[in-house]
Design a protein around this motif. Structure first.
Motif, PDB file in Angstrom:
ATOM      1  N   ALA A 105       0.819  -1.183  -0.182  1.00 39.11           N
ATOM      2  CA  ALA A 105       0.072   0.230  -0.074  1.00 39.11           C
ATOM      3  C   ALA A 105       0.793   1.207  -0.049  1.00 39.11           C
ATOM      4  O   ALA A 105       0.422   2.046  -0.806  1.00 39.11           O
ATOM      5  CB  ALA A 105      -1.065  -0.084   1.303  1.00 39.11           C
ATOM      6  N   LEU A 106       1.913   1.260   0.919  1.00 42.28           N
ATOM      7  CA  LEU A 106       2.839   2.382   0.987  1.00 42.28           C
ATOM      8  C   LEU A 106       3.403   2.732  -0.509  1.00 42.28           C
ATOM      9  O   LEU A 106       3.376   3.913  -0.981  1.00 42.28           O
ATOM     10  CB  LEU A 106       3.790   2.092   1.850  1.00 42.28           C
ATOM     11  N   LEU A 117      13.049   0.992   2.976  1.00 38.88           N
ATOM     12  CA  LEU A 117      13.271   2.304   2.315  1.00 38.88           C
ATOM     13  C   LEU A 117      13.809   2.049   0.871  1.00 38.88           C
ATOM     14  O   LEU A 117      13.510   2.975  -0.088  1.00 38.88           O
ATOM     15  CB  LEU A 117      14.551   2.743   3.129  1.00 38.88           C
ATOM     16  N   THR A 118      14.550   1.145   0.684  1.00 34.13           N
ATOM     17  CA  THR A 118      14.948   0.726  -0.590  1.00 34.13           C
ATOM     18  C   THR A 118      13.765   0.372  -1.679  1.00 34.13           C
ATOM     19  O   THR A 118      13.698   0.799  -2.824  1.00 34.13           O
ATOM     20  CB  THR A 118      16.032  -0.227  -0.610  1.00 34.13           C
ATOM     21  N   SER A 166       9.421   9.373   6.764  1.00 36.42           N
ATOM     22  CA  SER A 166       8.612   9.489   7.758  1.00 36.42           C
ATOM     23  C   SER A 166       7.608   8.089   8.044  1.00 36.42           C
ATOM     24  O   SER A 166       7.876   7.565   9.341  1.00 36.42           O
ATOM     25  CB  SER A 166       7.700  10.591   8.013  1.00 36.42           C
ATOM     26  N   THR A 167       7.083   7.726   7.055  1.00 37.85           N
ATOM     27  CA  THR A 167       6.296   6.425   7.397  1.00 37.85           C
ATOM     28  C   THR A 167       7.250   5.169   7.787  1.00 37.85           C
ATOM     29  O   THR A 167       6.868   4.580   8.533  1.00 37.85           O
ATOM     30  CB  THR A 167       5.620   5.985   5.909  1.00 37.85           C
ATOM     31  N   ALA A 168       8.452   4.882   7.096  1.00 35.62           N
ATOM     32  CA  ALA A 168       9.398   3.922   7.276  1.00 35.62           C
ATOM     33  C   ALA A 168       9.763   4.070   8.775  1.00 35.62           C
ATOM     34  O   ALA A 168       9.964   2.981   9.276  1.00 35.62           O
ATOM     35  CB  ALA A 168      10.608   3.916   6.408  1.00 35.62           C
ATOM     36  N   ALA A 169      10.243   5.110   9.078  1.00 35.05           N
ATOM     37  CA  ALA A 169      10.681   5.594  10.417  1.00 35.05           C
ATOM     38  C   ALA A 169       9.754   4.917  11.650  1.00 35.05           C
ATOM     39  O   ALA A 169       9.936   4.418  12.406  1.00 35.05           O
ATOM     40  CB  ALA A 169      11.329   6.742  10.523  1.00 35.05           C
ATOM     41  N   ALA A 170       8.385   5.531  11.062  1.00 37.83           N
ATOM     42  CA  ALA A 170       7.503   5.422  12.101  1.00 37.83           C
ATOM     43  C   ALA A 170       7.028   3.748  12.353  1.00 37.83           C
ATOM     44  O   ALA A 170       6.837   3.295  13.593  1.00 37.83           O
ATOM     45  CB  ALA A 170       5.988   6.069  11.753  1.00 37.83           C
ATOM     46  N   VAL A 171       7.158   3.221  11.179  1.00 37.57           N
ATOM     47  CA  VAL A 171       6.771   1.367  11.107  1.00 37.57           C
ATOM     48  C   VAL A 171       8.022   0.982  11.937  1.00 37.57           C
ATOM     49  O   VAL A 171       7.795  -0.259  12.693  1.00 37.57           O
ATOM     50  CB  VAL A 171       6.340   1.055   9.770  1.00 37.57           C
ATOM     51  N   ALA A 172       9.177   1.209  11.845  1.00 36.74           N
ATOM     52  CA  ALA A 172      10.229   0.868  12.623  1.00 36.74           C
ATOM     53  C   ALA A 172      10.123   1.077  14.218  1.00 36.74           C
ATOM     54  O   ALA A 172      10.344  -0.092  14.703  1.00 36.74           O
ATOM     55  CB  ALA A 172      11.425   1.383  12.150  1.00 36.74           C
TER      56      ALA A 172
END
Length: 378
Positions: free
Chosen positions: A73-74, A233-234, A93-99
């Motif tokens: 979805a992202l 991220l990649t 921001s999304t990737a960091a939040a999910v981490a």
């Protein structure tokens, strides 16, 4: 595997299209005509609209105000954002939040995630290391002292670093030799930022860490957290490259369909048709490898290689493919492609940035070779 998108994923795409419909790719000064950065901040108005449409919380759990969707979805939303060169830290921001959601403690999740999903806090990730070629975790050391971690080192080309509230920094623990992820607040004591500028004209940050103390609560030290975040991220970068490439090929088709030579549209010439067909094949290969990587990340499904192998394949295609697409587009546009009143040159600049972000094709070919050596295919 099933690449049919779910109703929820398709709804996210429609919401993204609606929000992004009014975004102009040339909404800031051209990087070709600007000596410094094209803007001091990202598009805060668009950021607010993305938050209102619940697109900043797509991957967050319902208890944090999110939709609980996945990396597919992202990537669908990122694909749409790249078509208009959306100037927002949506991926970072999304990737960091999910981490944080996956590896952080409950107190940290409760403090950060709801505000990130509402657009009140902005996160980014320092993923390029010192050179953009070596692992980012090798650029910073982290050692434990009492109830804190102390960071020393340097991270370059941090996207949106000047405007994010926190930078998630990978570092190598001197005690265990494992990678950790530390949330460093902007302006934190011992952390200094120097301006860098991307080929896109956007501000990047060189983050220098000098004995920066971070509370243990704000450090993710779970095994595999950095590898998982780097893969996400990649893969997201591959989605951006795909969306950009699709828009550029569409622009090229529109132009060559109208531009006439010898009384015929140049799109009808065999040489033009062959080149655009080759670029279409590039885009379909980029798409297939992207969804394979996103599916592996989303489901945790096994395979002959770890998920990072599929991510490496996707990034090789994304880096090489987006470069070929924009180069062909420039060629087929002729001199018009270099006109700074026309947005193609902006897409070319963004494509170069995406090609090199998180490592060029050669770096991922090397990583893939290492994986094949470690996991021989029977």
């Amino acid at each position: 595997m099933d690449f049919t998108f779910t109703e929820e994923q398709q709804a996210a795409v429609e919401a993204a299209k609606a929000v992004l419909a009014g975004v102009a790719p040339d909404g800031v000064p051209s990087p070709a005509l600007t000596a410094g950065a094209v803007a001091d901040d990202f598009d805060r108005g668009l950021w607010a609209r993305l938050a209102d449409a619940d697109l900043l919380s797509l991957l967050l759990d319902a208890r944090h105000g999110g939709a609980g969707l996945d990396a597919v979805a992202l990537c669908l939303v990122l694909r749409e954002s790249a078509k208009v060169l959306a100037r927002v830290p949506l991926l970072e921001s999304t990737a960091a939040a999910v981490a944080v959601q996956t590896y952080g403690d409950e107190e940290l999740k409760a403090d950060l995630l709801g505000r990130v999903g509402r657009g009140e806090l902005v996160l980014t990730v320092a993923a390029n290391g010192r050179t953009g070629h070596d692992g980012a975790e090798l650029a910073v050391t982290a050692r434990q002292e009492d109830d804190a971690w102390v960071l020393d080192g340097l991270q370059t080309a941090v996207p949106w670093a000047q405007n994010a509230d926190f930078v998630l920094v990978p570092a190598l623990s001197t005690g265990t030799g494992r990678s950790v992820l530390a949330l460093v607040p902007r302006g934190h004591q011992g952390a200094t930022l120097a301006e860098q500028i991307s080929t896109t004209g956007e501000l990047l940050g060189e983050l220098r860490l000098d004995s920066v103390r971070i509370p243990a609560r704000d450090v993710l030290d779970a095994d595999g957290a950095w590898e998982w975040l780097r893969n996400l991220l990649t893969t997201g970068t591959c989605a951006l490259a795909l969306g950009l490439g699709e828009r550029v090929l569409s622009m090229t088709s529109e132009y060559t369909g109208k531009r006439e030579q010898f009384g015929f549209p140049v799109a009808t010439f065999q040489a033009v048709a062959v080149q655009t067909a080759d670029r279409y094949i590039d885009l379909r290969a980029m798409e297939a490898t992207l969804w394979q990587a996103a599916w592996r990340i989303s489901t945790g499904a096994g395979g002959a290689l770890p998920a990072s192998g599929d991510v490496a394949v996707a990034k090789v295609w994304a880096s090489e493919g987006v470069r070929r697409v924009v180069q062909t587009a420039q060629h087929l546009h002729g001199g018009f492609g270099a006109d700074t009143d026309y947005s193609l040159h902006r897409y070319h600049a963004w494509a170069k940035h995406l090609e090199l972000s998180l490592g060029p094709a050669a770096a991922h070919e090397e990583a893939l070779g290492d994986l094949l050596a470690a996991h021989p295919l029977g």
